[in-house]
Design an enzyme around this catalytic site. Structure first.
Site, PDB file in Angstrom:
ATOM      1  N   ARG A  39      30.945  47.375  51.005  1.00 46.79           N
ATOM      2  CA  ARG A  39      30.577  47.956  49.710  1.00 46.79           C
ATOM      3  C   ARG A  39      29.799  46.937  48.879  1.00 46.79           C
ATOM      4  NH1 ARG A  39      33.148  47.561  44.621  1.00 46.79           N
ATOM      5  NH2 ARG A  39      34.717  46.286  45.660  1.00 46.79           N
ATOM      6  N   HIS A  53      40.780  43.842  49.423  1.00 47.20           N
ATOM      7  CA  HIS A  53      40.301  44.251  48.095  1.00 47.20           C
ATOM      8  C   HIS A  53      39.955  45.730  48.009  1.00 47.20           C
ATOM      9  CE1 HIS A  53      38.500  43.713  44.177  1.00 47.20           C
ATOM     10  NE2 HIS A  53      37.293  44.032  44.591  1.00 47.20           N
TER      11      HIS A  53
HETATM   12  C1  SIN Z   1      34.371  41.372  41.175  1.00 39.46           C
HETATM   13  O1  SIN Z   1      34.273  41.340  39.953  1.00 39.46           O
HETATM   14  O2  SIN Z   1      34.120  40.408  41.893  1.00 39.46           O
HETATM   15  C2  SIN Z   1      34.861  42.630  41.816  1.00 39.46           C
HETATM   16  C3  SIN Z   1      33.961  43.747  41.539  1.00 39.46           C
HETATM   17  C4  SIN Z   1      34.018  44.751  42.639  1.00 39.46           C
HETATM   18  O3  SIN Z   1      34.914  44.698  43.471  1.00 39.46           O
HETATM   19  O4  SIN Z   1      33.116  45.589  42.694  1.00 39.46           O
END
Ligand code: SIN
Length: 549
Positions: free
Chosen positions: A381, A346
């Site tokens: 993060r 991600h």
């Molecule tokens: C999410 O909405 O789960 C992703 C948000 C992010 O990656 O900060």
């Protein structure tokens, strides 16, 4: 002769747009030319796909100190504390500024902003627009750019390398070599300042929430120019990408869904996060992703479930309309049906080393957004801190540049190299890309071991050998440039992981063999196709098996 500050911004996501619009504002009437290069329209950027929102300590039980503490806790203390404090402190004013620009954040009838809760946050603090905050910010910043005459949008360009001065001991960045994708022609574009805002490198992995353009271009260009990088070992896997049985870009199911009450269930229907962490389903992402990884390894199935029934079907459809729509396309009715989810690569927590003003240490080169490693995130993060960073740091970078720059020099037009590249790369390039993604997903994913990391390095070296003969200009192609950048970033991630002796944040080491991530890589998973049924429960299921993406 017109003398102008000439700036090249590479990347059309929120960080790049934020930098460009801020600089244009701050420069006022002073002569300025900003060229913003992007490969694809903003609608296919990572920023656009961002669901969660902007984390900011706004009201209620929250405070800047609490937001700082959560950021440091999730980052396992590997963050740069000064940067964390500074970025977090700017959050509330930033949200006010976005509201002033017309951002439509969810609020109650009295105008009080709705704050969502996500993993690792001790309180609800995520300002958002439904489940499409990235798209809303892209809209707001896009409108501003369209009304700013000093910003020229150059669509369909792929940056290839930085142009560096040769005569000084510390090289200076003089501009970019870039490929115009429409004509497949290379150009040298000169500028006083290059701002890398190229986003992440999720395409290094087989299964990622990132779009096809997330090939790590900026980081790879910086590495080739010998700029420093930091925290490259820390790749965040989002716990809940929608599982469809396909590889490539995965659709995200926002963590805010768990924040609203959804629960993760093992494949057999038992609660997944019970007893695993005091924050349960909202533990830091690395903890939840690892728990899912283990559940997947245990069950031998390719996914777990997200039960959104505690939210209720009507509320889910209202608060998460984009996710609801995507599920509907797949024949899944969230709330009635369980939603199949699995982790996917991600976010790269590290990147080109910068300070809190985006300065890289190389004169003429700034970096902002996901491609930069400002020290905010540390070893993992905190959710929705990335949009915060992508707005705060570019603003500071623009302010510094505007403060120091007088009129600089004559604006130069792009210089064509009269060099065309091939429309398609030969087969070995495609095979090498597959091998790279497979090795990274299996050995440099959620759970790692030193032997596996060394296997990945061997595959990376093989890929480098495939690329080497292609250095001849005749054999250049966009796919070759993509592979070259992905291999370069993959090496940086893997070497950084090997240099980390202990588990920390997203970097989780086991002794012996890690067994890799193969359970949710359909190409490597033996046995029958996913059935999307919940053994031993009466849970109703999607009528049809979701289609592969
Ligand atoms: C999410 O909405 O789960 C992703 C948000 C992010 O990656 O900060």
């Amino acid at each position: 002769m017109k003398r102008t500050l000439d700036v090249l911004v590479v990347g059309g996501g929120i960080a790049g747009m934020s930098f460009a619009t801020q600089l244009a504002d701050l420069m006022g009437d002073r002569p300025l030319r900003i060229r913003l290069l992007r490969k694809t329209p903003a609608q296919v950027s990572c920023s656009y796909a961002a669901q969660g929102g902007v984390a900011a300590a706004l009201h209620g039980a929250d405070s800047v100190e609490r937001h700082v503490a959560d950021t440091l806790m999730v980052g396992a203390g590997r963050n740069d504390r000064a940067v964390v404090e500074l970025v977090v402190r700017d959050g509330p004013a930033l949200v006010d500024g976005l509201l002033g620009l017309g951002a439509r954040f969810d609020a109650d009838a009295g105008g009080r902003l709705h704050l969502a809760r996500e993993g690792g946050h001790s309180v609800a603090r995520v300002v958002h627009h439904q489940d499409s905050t990235g798209a809303e910010l892209v809209r707001v910043l896009g409108e501003r750019m369209a009304n700013t005459s000093s910003i020229a949008l150059l669509d369909g360009w792929r940056a290839v390398d930085l142009l560096l001065s040769k005569e000084t001991a510390v090289p200076r960045c003089l501009g970019l070599r870039a490929l115009h994708l429409g004509t497949r022609t290379l150009f040298d574009l000169h500028a006083d300042v290059v701002v890398l805002a190229t986003g992440g490198a999720g395409q290094v992995y087989a299964h990622t929430t990132n779009p096809a353009g997330a090939t790590g271009d900026g980081i790879a260009m910086a590495l080739r120019a010998r700029a420093a990088v930091r925290d490259m070992a820390f790749v965040q896997f989002h716990p809940t990408a929608l599982y469809t049985g396909g590889l490539g870009q995965a659709f995200l199911v926002s963590e805010a869904v768990r924040g609203a009450g959804a629960r993760l269930l093992e494949y057999d229907g038992s609660p997944l996060m019970d007893g695993k962490h005091p924050m349960g389903d909202l533990a830091p992402r690395n903890v939840v992703a690892r728990a899912i990884h283990r559940a997947i390894q245990r069950s031998g199935q390719a996914h777990v479930w997200l039960d959104v029934s505690p939210i209720g079907m009507a509320r889910f459809a209202k608060e998460f309309p984009a996710i609801d729509r995507r599920c509907d396309e797949l024949g899944i009715v969230p709330g009635r049906d369980l939603v199949p989810v699995a982790p996917a690569a991600h976010y790269l927590c590290g990147g080109i080393a910068t300070d809190d003003h985006g300065r890289t240490g190389m004169p003429g080169l700034l970096a902002v957004g996901e491609c930069a490693g400002s020290g905010l995130h540390g070893a993992d993060r905190l959710a929705s801190n990335s949009l915060l960073e992508a707005l705060v740091v570019p603003r500071r970078a623009a302010a510094t540049l505007a403060a120091i720059s007088g009129p600089v020099k004559e604006v130069k037009d792009p210089e064509s190299l009269r060099q065309h590249v091939a429309s398609r790369a030969p087969e070995p390039i495609h095979r090498a890309l597959q091998d790279l993604r497979h090795a990274m997903s299996t050995h440099v994913g959620i759970v790692r071991c030193h032997d596996g990391l060394r296997v990945a390095l061997r595959v990376i070296a093989q890929c480098e050998r495939v690329i080497a003969p292609m250095r001849s200009r005749r054999r250049w192609s966009q796919e070759l440039f993509d592979l070259r950048d992905l291999v370069c970033v993959a090496r940086a991630i893997t070497e950084a992981a090997l240099a980390e002796p202990e588990s920390v944040g997203t970097h989780y080491l086991v002794r012996g063999r890690s067994r890799g991530a193969s359970a949710y890589l359909p190409e490597t998973r033996p046995g029958p196709a996913p059935t999307f049924s919940v053994p031993g429960t009466d849970r109703s299921l999607p009528a049809d098996r979701p289609q592969h993406e």
